[in-house]
Write a protein that holds these residues in place. Structure first.
Motif, PDB file in Angstrom:
ATOM      1  N   UNK A   2       0.858  -1.193   0.000  1.00  0.00           N
ATOM      2  CA  UNK A   2       0.000   0.000   0.000  1.00  0.00           C
ATOM      3  C   UNK A   2       0.889   1.236   0.000  1.00  0.00           C
ATOM      4  N   UNK A   3       0.627   2.129  -0.951  1.00  0.00           N
ATOM      5  CA  UNK A   3       1.423   3.340  -1.128  1.00  0.00           C
ATOM      6  C   UNK A   3       0.600   4.550  -0.698  1.00  0.00           C
ATOM      7  N   UNK A   4       1.185   5.410   0.148  1.00  0.00           N
ATOM      8  CA  UNK A   4       0.474   6.560   0.698  1.00  0.00           C
ATOM      9  C   UNK A   4       1.233   7.829   0.290  1.00  0.00           C
ATOM     10  N   UNK A   5       0.572   8.684  -0.475  1.00  0.00           N
ATOM     11  CA  UNK A   5       1.222   9.862  -1.056  1.00  0.00           C
ATOM     12  C   UNK A   5       1.377  10.991  -0.045  1.00  0.00           C
ATOM     13  N   UNK A   6       2.016  12.079  -0.490  1.00  0.00           N
ATOM     14  CA  UNK A   6       2.333  13.184   0.391  1.00  0.00           C
ATOM     15  C   UNK A   6       1.433  14.394   0.242  1.00  0.00           C
ATOM     16  N   UNK A   7       1.752  15.395   1.016  1.00  0.00           N
ATOM     17  CA  UNK A   7       1.035  16.667   1.069  1.00  0.00           C
ATOM     18  C   UNK A   7       0.977  17.333  -0.303  1.00  0.00           C
ATOM     19  N   UNK A   8      -0.218  17.744  -0.701  1.00  0.00           N
ATOM     20  CA  UNK A   8      -0.489  18.432  -1.964  1.00  0.00           C
ATOM     21  C   UNK A   8      -0.227  17.571  -3.192  1.00  0.00           C
ATOM     22  N   UNK A   9      -0.114  16.267  -3.002  1.00  0.00           N
ATOM     23  CA  UNK A   9       0.019  15.327  -4.110  1.00  0.00           C
ATOM     24  C   UNK A   9      -1.265  14.508  -4.235  1.00  0.00           C
ATOM     25  N   UNK A  10      -1.216  13.451  -4.955  1.00  0.00           N
ATOM     26  CA  UNK A  10      -2.301  12.483  -5.034  1.00  0.00           C
ATOM     27  C   UNK A  10      -1.672  11.136  -5.329  1.00  0.00           C
ATOM     28  N   UNK A  11      -2.484  10.087  -5.365  1.00  0.00           N
ATOM     29  CA  UNK A  11      -1.909   8.744  -5.497  1.00  0.00           C
ATOM     30  C   UNK A  11      -1.092   8.573  -6.769  1.00  0.00           C
ATOM     31  N   UNK A  12      -1.411   9.322  -7.830  1.00  0.00           N
ATOM     32  CA  UNK A  12      -0.659   9.190  -9.074  1.00  0.00           C
ATOM     33  C   UNK A  12       0.783   9.656  -8.945  1.00  0.00           C
ATOM     34  N   UNK A  13       1.145  10.274  -7.817  1.00  0.00           N
ATOM     35  CA  UNK A  13       2.552  10.634  -7.614  1.00  0.00           C
ATOM     36  C   UNK A  13       3.444   9.394  -7.577  1.00  0.00           C
ATOM     37  N   UNK A  14       2.856   8.226  -7.338  1.00  0.00           N
ATOM     38  CA  UNK A  14       3.609   6.971  -7.355  1.00  0.00           C
ATOM     39  C   UNK A  14       3.583   6.313  -8.731  1.00  0.00           C
ATOM     40  N   UNK A  15       3.358   7.098  -9.771  1.00  0.00           N
ATOM     41  CA  UNK A  15       3.244   6.546 -11.121  1.00  0.00           C
ATOM     42  C   UNK A  15       4.443   5.676 -11.499  1.00  0.00           C
ATOM     43  N   UNK A  16       5.651   6.161 -11.239  1.00  0.00           N
ATOM     44  CA  UNK A  16       6.837   5.415 -11.658  1.00  0.00           C
ATOM     45  C   UNK A  16       7.110   4.209 -10.767  1.00  0.00           C
ATOM     46  N   UNK A  17       6.535   4.169  -9.594  1.00  0.00           N
ATOM     47  CA  UNK A  17       6.583   2.939  -8.802  1.00  0.00           C
ATOM     48  C   UNK A  17       5.550   1.952  -9.345  1.00  0.00           C
ATOM     49  N   UNK A  55      -9.212  15.128   1.119  1.00  0.00           N
ATOM     50  CA  UNK A  55      -8.941  16.480   0.652  1.00  0.00           C
ATOM     51  C   UNK A  55      -8.037  16.557  -0.559  1.00  0.00           C
ATOM     52  N   UNK A  56      -7.519  15.425  -0.994  1.00  0.00           N
ATOM     53  CA  UNK A  56      -6.599  15.375  -2.129  1.00  0.00           C
ATOM     54  C   UNK A  56      -7.206  14.549  -3.267  1.00  0.00           C
ATOM     55  N   UNK A  57      -6.825  14.881  -4.483  1.00  0.00           N
ATOM     56  CA  UNK A  57      -7.232  14.076  -5.625  1.00  0.00           C
ATOM     57  C   UNK A  57      -8.730  13.891  -5.716  1.00  0.00           C
ATOM     58  N   UNK A  58      -9.154  12.629  -5.796  1.00  0.00           N
ATOM     59  CA  UNK A  58     -10.560  12.295  -5.966  1.00  0.00           C
ATOM     60  C   UNK A  58     -11.274  12.017  -4.653  1.00  0.00           C
ATOM     61  N   UNK A  59     -10.578  12.118  -3.534  1.00  0.00           N
ATOM     62  CA  UNK A  59     -11.196  11.836  -2.237  1.00  0.00           C
ATOM     63  C   UNK A  59     -11.975  13.039  -1.728  1.00  0.00           C
ATOM     64  N   UNK A  60     -12.846  12.805  -0.716  1.00  0.00           N
ATOM     65  CA  UNK A  60     -13.722  13.838  -0.198  1.00  0.00           C
ATOM     66  C   UNK A  60     -13.002  14.899   0.599  1.00  0.00           C
ATOM     67  N   UNK A  61     -13.643  16.063   0.693  1.00  0.00           N
ATOM     68  CA  UNK A  61     -13.092  17.206   1.428  1.00  0.00           C
ATOM     69  C   UNK A  61     -13.578  17.174   2.877  1.00  0.00           C
ATOM     70  N   UNK A  62     -12.694  17.074   3.849  1.00  0.00           N
ATOM     71  CA  UNK A  62     -13.113  16.965   5.255  1.00  0.00           C
ATOM     72  C   UNK A  62     -13.286  18.326   5.920  1.00  0.00           C
ATOM     73  N   UNK A  63     -14.006  18.364   7.034  1.00  0.00           N
ATOM     74  CA  UNK A  63     -14.076  19.587   7.835  1.00  0.00           C
ATOM     75  C   UNK A  63     -12.748  19.841   8.536  1.00  0.00           C
ATOM     76  N   UNK A  99       3.832  17.236 -14.907  1.00  0.00           N
ATOM     77  CA  UNK A  99       2.963  16.291 -14.199  1.00  0.00           C
ATOM     78  C   UNK A  99       2.965  16.581 -12.699  1.00  0.00           C
ATOM     79  N   UNK A 100       4.146  16.773 -12.115  1.00  0.00           N
ATOM     80  CA  UNK A 100       4.241  17.008 -10.675  1.00  0.00           C
ATOM     81  C   UNK A 100       3.654  18.361 -10.291  1.00  0.00           C
ATOM     82  N   UNK A 101       3.959  19.402 -11.056  1.00  0.00           N
ATOM     83  CA  UNK A 101       3.470  20.733 -10.708  1.00  0.00           C
ATOM     84  C   UNK A 101       1.951  20.832 -10.865  1.00  0.00           C
TER      85      UNK A 101
END
Length: 353
Positions: free
Chosen positions: A78-93, A114-122, A247-249
């Motif tokens: 299971x790969x967990x991405x970083x701040x202001x990224x999304x899961x596709x940041x692991x594309x090359x992995x 709050x990132x990518x396609x996931x829901x926005x939390x309070x 892609x990253x920016x």
């Protein structure tokens, strides 16, 4: 367990003439950059095309998940991405490690809240604690049985640490290895991103978001001026493919301004030192770029010193997005982690029931 390994690793006239020369040089430089763009034809939507599902977090926020590999694979990574990224940041992995691992490893990716396609939390649910609980929810929904390899980048590494503190039994019973990339257990408020973003302008921006997040979301120019330049500059410290940089920016720029500001405070306050004893008996990878402006290598060295079974990898000249900037070095390190984790698992059959 045996694994197959695949592929490796004077006047107007003069001015006009000078302009033509300069223009010609610019064209040649642009052509060279284009010819050197090894990712010009890359399908950066690869993860988005994998098997899709949605996992509900314990507070009802929906987390977007993608999976690749057989559901009955011997190991789930299971790969967990970083701040202001999304899961596709692991594309090359995803692309390169799947070629090495074949059917032996199922790969799971998800967008943090709050990132990518996931829901926005309070606001009150934008914490590292909550991210750790979200990881546990994803594990329960997508990999309820079998050995687990967890790889977290930046805030994703902090998420792994929070999950370890919250659910030590899960790590004792099922996690066989942990990769911590460009992350730290504590102290971010005084160095790296915390120091670089400490200013009255940022504080005012935070207050504006709390007062009227909808308005600030439309005022993205404020984020472009205050936050994104720091994140862009920190991503890569060497010259990378223009397509890879774009892609990253774009990933950073498409992240909700509200999400960025909400999680800034969580990053500054986080302290997951209490999680380290939970990981002390596990094979771990601690990897950092020595030119990382977001989370300096000193944090990685402290992590490695606290984890007796860790491999410390410091990547020369790499920035914060080291897994995109130097994918082969990072993937080699992740594969070594998996090999050590499997040896650990086979020598301790009480794990990964």
């Amino acid at each position: 367990m045996k694994r197959r390994r695949a592929g490796q690793i004077g006047g107007a006239a003069s001015a006009a003439a000078l302009g033509l020369v300069a223009g010609g040089r610019a064209v040649r430089r642009a052509a060279r950059r284009k010819n050197n763009d090894v990712y010009a034809d890359e399908n950066f939507a690869l993860i988005d095309e994998d098997r899709a599902s949605v996992v509900s977090a314990d507070d009802g926020i929906e987390l977007a998940v993608r999976e690749f590999g057989p559901p009955d694979a011997p190991v789930t990574a299971i790969f967990i991405h970083g701040f202001s990224n999304r899961m596709t940041s692991f594309h090359l992995q995803r692309r390169l490690l799947s070629q090495r691992w074949g059917t032996d490893v199922r790969m799971v990716f998800f967008d943090l809240r709050g990132h990518g396609l996931s829901g926005q939390p309070p606001d009150e649910h934008c914490s590292i604690d909550q991210l750790g609980a979200d990881l546990v929810s994803v594990v329960r929904a997508t990999a309820p049985r079998g050995p687990l390899l967890l790889v977290g980048h930046s805030m994703g590494g902090m998420t792994v640490l929070a999950a370890a503190r919250l659910q030590p039994d899960l790590f004792r019973d099922r996690v066989i290895g942990v990769g911590l990339l460009s992350t730290t257990a504590a102290g971010l408020s005084q160095v790296g991103l915390g120091r670089n973003l400490r200013s009255p302008a940022i504080d005012g921006f935070r207050l504006a978001v709390r007062a009227s997040p909808g308005v600030v979301q439309f005022g993205r120019m404020a984020a472009r001026a205050l936050v994104w330049p720091v994140l862009h500059a920190a991503s890569f410290r060497t010259e990378v493919s223009p397509s890879l940089a774009r892609f990253a920016y774009e990933m950073i720029d498409e992240t909700s301004v509200v999400t960025i500001v909400k999680f800034l405070r969580a990053l500054e306050l986080h302290d997951e030192s209490d999680a380290l004893p939970v990981l002390a008996s596990l094979p771990t990878l601690v990897l950092s770029g020595d030119a990382d402006l977001v989370i300096p290598t000193s944090g990685a060295r402290r992590l490695a010193a606290a984890l007796p079974h860790s491999e410390l990898v410091v990547v020369h000249r790499a920035g914060h997005m080291v897994h995109l900037e130097f994918p082969d070095l990072v993937n080699d390190a992740i594969e070594r982690l998996l090999d050590r984790a499997l040896e650990f698992h086979e020598s301790d059959p009480t794990h990964a029931r």
